[in-house]
Design a protein around this motif. Sequence first.
Motif, mmCIF file in Angstrom:
data_model
loop_
_atom_site.group_PDB
_atom_site.id
_atom_site.type_symbol
_atom_site.label_atom_id
_atom_site.label_comp_id
_atom_site.label_asym_id
_atom_site.label_seq_id
_atom_site.Cartn_x
_atom_site.Cartn_y
_atom_site.Cartn_z
ATOM 1 N N ILE A 1 0.849 -1.196 0.000
ATOM 2 C CA ILE A 1 0.000 0.000 0.000
ATOM 3 C C ILE A 1 0.881 1.240 0.000
ATOM 4 O O ILE A 1 2.040 1.182 0.395
ATOM 5 N N CYS A 2 0.286 2.354 -0.424
ATOM 6 C CA CYS A 2 1.022 3.611 -0.310
ATOM 7 C C CYS A 2 1.064 4.003 1.165
ATOM 8 O O CYS A 2 0.226 3.595 1.964
ATOM 9 N N ARG A 3 2.046 4.766 1.496
ATOM 10 C CA ARG A 3 2.274 5.106 2.900
ATOM 11 C C ARG A 3 1.101 5.897 3.499
ATOM 12 O O ARG A 3 0.832 5.799 4.689
ATOM 13 N N HIS A 4 0.398 6.658 2.665
ATOM 14 C CA HIS A 4 -0.709 7.466 3.178
ATOM 15 C C HIS A 4 -1.830 6.605 3.757
ATOM 16 O O HIS A 4 -2.486 6.983 4.713
ATOM 17 N N LEU A 5 -2.060 5.463 3.118
ATOM 18 C CA LEU A 5 -3.178 4.612 3.545
ATOM 19 C C LEU A 5 -2.933 3.991 4.912
ATOM 20 O O LEU A 5 -3.878 3.663 5.628
ATOM 21 N N TRP B 1 -3.557 2.032 -3.441
ATOM 22 C CA TRP B 1 -3.045 3.380 -3.188
ATOM 23 C C TRP B 1 -4.216 4.330 -3.026
ATOM 24 O O TRP B 1 -5.357 4.002 -3.383
ATOM 25 N N CYS B 2 -3.921 5.517 -2.515
ATOM 26 C CA CYS B 2 -4.981 6.465 -2.152
ATOM 27 C C CYS B 2 -5.309 7.419 -3.316
ATOM 28 O O CYS B 2 -4.678 7.380 -4.375
ATOM 29 N N ASP B 3 -6.296 8.294 -3.109
ATOM 30 C CA ASP B 3 -6.712 9.266 -4.127
ATOM 31 C C ASP B 3 -5.565 10.150 -4.603
ATOM 32 O O ASP B 3 -5.430 10.432 -5.784
ATOM 33 N N LYS B 4 -4.753 10.628 -3.649
ATOM 34 C CA LYS B 4 -3.652 11.538 -4.022
ATOM 35 C C LYS B 4 -2.650 10.831 -4.914
ATOM 36 O O LYS B 4 -2.180 11.384 -5.904
ATOM 37 N N CYS B 5 -2.325 9.598 -4.542
ATOM 38 C CA CYS B 5 -1.393 8.821 -5.366
ATOM 39 C C CYS B 5 -1.998 8.555 -6.734
ATOM 40 O O CYS B 5 -1.293 8.564 -7.739
ATOM 41 N N ASP B 6 -3.321 8.327 -6.761
ATOM 42 C CA ASP B 6 -3.974 8.051 -8.028
ATOM 43 C C ASP B 6 -3.872 9.251 -8.955
ATOM 44 O O ASP B 6 -3.705 9.113 -10.162
HETATM 45 ZN ZN LIG Z 1 -1.201 7.554 -1.268
#
Ligand SMILES: [Zn+2]
Length: 96
Positions: free
Chosen positions: A24-28, A53-58
Amino acid sequence: MQKSLDKNSQMECPRHGDQRPAFICRHLQHGEELGFHQPDAPPMADWPFQNAWCDKCDRVLMQEGEWNERSEGFADIIAICEGCFEEVKQRNIKKL
Ligand SMILES: [Zn+2]
Ligand SMILES: [Zn+2]
């Protein structure tokens, strides 16, 4: 991503025991309702791991058009166990 893993790789989670790793991305990791994106393609036989991954990463991924140094750098992917992955998923899927 850490492609040095092979398809039988496992990791030991302090809460879930021996599990397959997921990415996963670190934000999640500690986020809530950040959005939860997964690849369109099903996992490959030689790389059967979940990733998300999250919205920002997307958004960065859309700008870059692919996973490259910039988008991967932004996501800062970490490995967690599949049990933790499920929890992160439930926490970050946006409620309608
Ligand atoms: Zn993210
Ligand atoms: Zn776990």
